[in-house]
Scaffold this motif. Sequence first.
Motif, mmCIF file in Angstrom:
data_model
loop_
_atom_site.group_PDB
_atom_site.id
_atom_site.type_symbol
_atom_site.label_atom_id
_atom_site.label_comp_id
_atom_site.label_asym_id
_atom_site.label_seq_id
_atom_site.Cartn_x
_atom_site.Cartn_y
_atom_site.Cartn_z
ATOM 1 N N ALA A 132 6.054 -2.870 2.934
ATOM 2 C CA ALA A 132 4.670 -3.131 2.550
ATOM 3 C C ALA A 132 3.757 -1.923 2.670
ATOM 4 C CB ALA A 132 4.107 -4.282 3.392
ATOM 5 N N ILE A 133 4.038 -1.003 3.582
ATOM 6 C CA ILE A 133 3.202 0.192 3.767
ATOM 7 C C ILE A 133 4.105 1.403 3.590
ATOM 8 C CG2 ILE A 133 1.678 1.458 5.320
ATOM 9 C CD1 ILE A 133 1.066 -1.210 6.704
ATOM 10 N N VAL A 134 3.875 2.169 2.536
ATOM 11 C CA VAL A 134 4.812 3.217 2.117
ATOM 12 C C VAL A 134 4.109 4.560 2.064
ATOM 13 C CG1 VAL A 134 6.388 3.969 0.303
ATOM 14 C CG2 VAL A 134 6.091 1.513 0.752
ATOM 15 N N ILE A 135 4.748 5.575 2.635
ATOM 16 C CA ILE A 135 4.275 6.954 2.538
ATOM 17 C C ILE A 135 5.334 7.746 1.785
ATOM 18 C CG2 ILE A 135 3.491 8.993 3.765
ATOM 19 C CD1 ILE A 135 1.748 6.595 4.356
ATOM 20 N N VAL A 139 0.873 -1.173 0.000
ATOM 21 C CA VAL A 139 0.000 0.000 0.000
ATOM 22 C C VAL A 139 0.908 1.219 0.000
ATOM 23 C CG1 VAL A 139 -1.772 1.307 1.228
ATOM 24 C CG2 VAL A 139 -1.786 -1.193 1.323
ATOM 25 N N THR A 140 0.740 2.082 -1.004
ATOM 26 C CA THR A 140 1.551 3.299 -1.091
ATOM 27 C C THR A 140 0.643 4.516 -1.146
ATOM 28 O OG1 THR A 140 3.294 2.127 -2.302
ATOM 29 C CG2 THR A 140 3.323 4.532 -2.394
ATOM 30 N N ALA A 141 0.851 5.434 -0.229
ATOM 31 C CA ALA A 141 0.122 6.707 -0.221
ATOM 32 C C ALA A 141 1.112 7.818 -0.528
ATOM 33 C CB ALA A 141 -0.547 6.933 1.124
ATOM 34 N N THR A 142 0.768 8.672 -1.496
ATOM 35 C CA THR A 142 1.712 9.679 -1.985
ATOM 36 C C THR A 142 1.040 11.038 -2.067
ATOM 37 O OG1 THR A 142 2.741 7.977 -3.375
ATOM 38 C CG2 THR A 142 3.305 10.265 -3.848
ATOM 39 N N ALA A 194 8.966 6.839 3.401
ATOM 40 C CA ALA A 194 9.028 6.057 4.636
ATOM 41 C C ALA A 194 8.294 4.751 4.377
ATOM 42 C CB ALA A 194 8.389 6.814 5.794
ATOM 43 N N ALA A 195 8.976 3.634 4.594
ATOM 44 C CA ALA A 195 8.424 2.332 4.263
ATOM 45 C C ALA A 195 8.360 1.450 5.496
ATOM 46 C CB ALA A 195 9.262 1.653 3.179
ATOM 47 N N GLY A 196 7.160 1.027 5.845
ATOM 48 C CA GLY A 196 6.974 0.111 6.951
ATOM 49 C C GLY A 196 7.156 -1.328 6.504
#
Length: 357
Positions: free
Chosen positions: A265-268, A163-166, A256-258
């Motif tokens: 897997a979880i990227v901002i 999941v990537t939020a940009t 920033a990647a979790g």
Amino acid sequence: MATPARVIVWSTGGVGSIAIDAVHRRPDLELVGVWVHSPDKVGRDAGELAGIEAIGITATNDADALIALAPDAVVYAASGPERDAGAVPDYLKLLGAGINVLSTSTTSLVYPPSYFATEWRDQLDAAARAGDASFYASGIFPGFASDQLALLMTTQSKNIRTVTATEIALNDHYPVADVMMDGMGFARPLDFEPMLKTPGFIEMAWKAPIHLIAKGLGVQIEEINGTLDREVTHRDIEVAFGTIPAGTCGAVRTRAAGVVNGREAIVIEHIIRMSRDVAPNWLTSDCDATYRVDIEGEPDIHCAMTMGAAEGHAAGHAAMAATAMRAVNAVPYVVDAPAGLLSSLDIPTTLPRHAFE
């Protein structure tokens, strides 16, 4: 009709002014007070400070007098260099007095369990429970586009890999030189080390939405990896804080990647340009502010949200309006919520009331 919730708006800046107008117009909310920082604003009509008609409420910097009004909630929109250090004492005083707080100032508290200042977090939780009040932080990014919108998109997923939020923003209108130059590195050569390059800064800045998404999806974050990329401009660019010379930084990207189950897997991501022609190989947008959610999985999902007109910096006002309304629209839900520190996982979707004109 239920008794309107009594609301104080804390500050008359860009977000606060929009909140003042919104609260004043809502029949289910009653604006009972407005706090201001500047002495020259004390005693003036709050409506005039907010750029609307006079509304008969005098702005004050007397916090005790505002608390004595016994409001149900405070929409806290103060900002400044102190940020949390200046806001947390106010939160503690308000919560301890039994007043619900909805803040757009402390975005690191959009998911309180991940808040970096654990001592402050514990104090806030204790004050909220002692006062039987709730605290809720929100905004646009973080607070919605970086986390709650992403979670909404995942309701269509069978399985998820990433999941990537940009956020993709054109910020040539932002006037504060020290933030843009020393904080982010714009108009500096690439060997300059801005605050963004401080070890751990990016991870700290974006850990809240990453952990919020993870909690919503029932997974554990093992670590967060932060990276900073910069690209130079090949021509001089005139912006609100001055000139960005050719050969210096004209675009900044943070990531920033979790890590979940051993992989990112979880990227901002946050992309800021001073002109649309800088860093053409990065994600681009024809609008001044675009918020994207991209989910790799079954199915692949791609959602892009824009605000305001495509050009003319209307997106800046639109983002402030969205930020203000994330707090104002949440007032009835937070007033009804159990005491404590809340995230968007703890209350229903904050659907607006009385929004149609």
